[in-house]
Motif scaffolding. Structure first.
Motif, PDB file in Angstrom:
ATOM      1  N   SER A   9      -1.366  -0.097  -4.045  1.00 30.65           N
ATOM      2  CA  SER A   9      -1.104  -0.540  -2.652  1.00 30.65           C
ATOM      3  C   SER A   9       0.238   1.086  -2.384  1.00 30.65           C
ATOM      4  O   SER A   9      -0.518   1.325  -1.149  1.00 30.65           O
ATOM      5  CB  SER A   9      -0.124  -1.334  -2.261  1.00 30.65           C
ATOM      6  N   LYS A  11      -0.490   4.414  -3.028  1.00 33.10           N
ATOM      7  CA  LYS A  11      -1.108   5.242  -3.221  1.00 33.10           C
ATOM      8  C   LYS A  11      -2.572   4.977  -1.649  1.00 33.10           C
ATOM      9  O   LYS A  11      -2.716   5.640  -0.980  1.00 33.10           O
ATOM     10  CB  LYS A  11      -2.320   5.478  -3.860  1.00 33.10           C
ATOM     11  N   LYS A  12      -2.455   3.375  -1.473  1.00 33.39           N
ATOM     12  CA  LYS A  12      -3.053   3.296  -0.350  1.00 33.39           C
ATOM     13  C   LYS A  12      -2.412   3.937   0.598  1.00 33.39           C
ATOM     14  O   LYS A  12      -2.882   4.566   1.982  1.00 33.39           O
ATOM     15  CB  LYS A  12      -2.924   2.377  -0.389  1.00 33.39           C
ATOM     16  N   ASN A  15      -2.166   7.461   1.438  1.00 35.47           N
ATOM     17  CA  ASN A  15      -3.499   7.674   1.942  1.00 35.47           C
ATOM     18  C   ASN A  15      -3.377   7.884   3.672  1.00 35.47           C
ATOM     19  O   ASN A  15      -4.301   8.732   4.143  1.00 35.47           O
ATOM     20  CB  ASN A  15      -5.196   6.867   1.438  1.00 35.47           C
ATOM     21  N   ILE A  16      -2.974   6.767   4.030  1.00 32.86           N
ATOM     22  CA  ILE A  16      -2.509   6.626   5.358  1.00 32.86           C
ATOM     23  C   ILE A  16      -2.168   6.768   6.489  1.00 32.86           C
ATOM     24  O   ILE A  16      -2.248   8.028   7.112  1.00 32.86           O
ATOM     25  CB  ILE A  16      -2.592   4.693   5.719  1.00 32.86           C
ATOM     26  N   ALA A 135      -3.096  -1.190   9.739  1.00 34.97           N
ATOM     27  CA  ALA A 135      -3.050  -0.551   8.255  1.00 34.97           C
ATOM     28  C   ALA A 135      -2.145  -1.065   7.501  1.00 34.97           C
ATOM     29  O   ALA A 135      -1.110  -0.828   6.385  1.00 34.97           O
ATOM     30  CB  ALA A 135      -4.124   0.905   8.279  1.00 34.97           C
ATOM     31  N   ILE A 139       0.034  -2.310   4.479  1.00 29.74           N
ATOM     32  CA  ILE A 139       0.217  -2.036   3.386  1.00 29.74           C
ATOM     33  C   ILE A 139       1.982  -2.038   3.224  1.00 29.74           C
ATOM     34  O   ILE A 139       2.426  -2.191   2.276  1.00 29.74           O
ATOM     35  CB  ILE A 139      -0.387  -0.347   2.902  1.00 29.74           C
TER      36      ILE A 139
END
Length: 214
Positions: A9, A11-12, A15-16, A135, A139
């Motif tokens: 999560s 890492k997400k 990325n976002i 997003a 997250i």
């Protein structure tokens, strides 16, 4: 949540934030350049706010990256607080600039030209930022990060600003009202001051601050 799931999560989140930063760079460059060409104060102010948000997003990305690597977050807390002060003060100065420049344009009857690039940018930002907001909040809840959830709130504020700018440039394009750009710019002051106040509250260590610039 398991440790592995938490890392996924985070890492997400990284990325976002990278996607958000890329869009902020595009948004700032297009808004400021097209605003200067069209003499549009609202577009220039929108681009300037994007640069300030870019700084805040960079700090958050740094924090998330360190967490991904398993390091302690203690050493970035001071940097986060300093960033919040810088961003908050910068936003207040931006608000003062918008007010002075808007009043000057209204007094001297300086209008802005219609800009289809500005219209396209505002539409794109009005669509993209709500997606990024959802997003980030999702997250942020997964990893229990108030900062990321607050950044999601900042993204939706950016969408509100985009819709305000869009209303101004569309009216100029359709009706040619010279004064509407200055009025739209003044409408942005509310969002800018709100972000600035929340950033200062965060810098002062207010735990429940829900500002955009954590």
């Amino acid at each position: 949540m398991t440790t592995m799931a938490h890392k996924v999560s985070v890492k997400k989140g990284v990325n976002i934030e990278i996607i958000s930063i890329i869009w902020m760079v595009i948004e700032a460059a297009v808004a400021i350049s097209s605003g200067i060409i069209a003499h549009s104060l609202s577009l220039v102010a929108f681009g300037a706010d994007s640069i300030i948000e870019l700084i805040a997003a960079g700090v958050l990305l740094w924090r998330l990256t360190i967490e991904v690597r398993g390091a302690s977050l203690a050493r970035v807390k001071k940097a986060e607080k300093t960033s919040s002060w810088v961003v908050g003060i910068a936003l207040f100065l931006l608000a003062v600039y918008i007010v002075i420049a808007s009043l000057d344009k209204l007094i001297t009857h300086q209008g802005a030209d219609s800009t289809y690039i500005g219209i396209g940018l505002a539409i794109a930002s009005g669509i993209i930022m709500p997606y990024l907001s959802r997003a980030k909040k999702r997250i942020g809840s997964d990893i229990d990060s108030k900062a990321l959830r607050a950044d999601g709130s900042c993204s939706i504020v950016c969408a509100y600003m985009a819709w305000t700018v869009l209303a101004g440039v569309v009216i100029i394009a359709l009706l040619g009202w010279w004064w509407i750009d200055s009025i739209a710019a003044l409408a942005l002051v509310y969002f800018v001051v709100k972000e600035g106040w929340e950033a200062v509250q965060e810098a002062r260590g207010k735990e429940d601050a829900c500002g955009c610039c954590h």
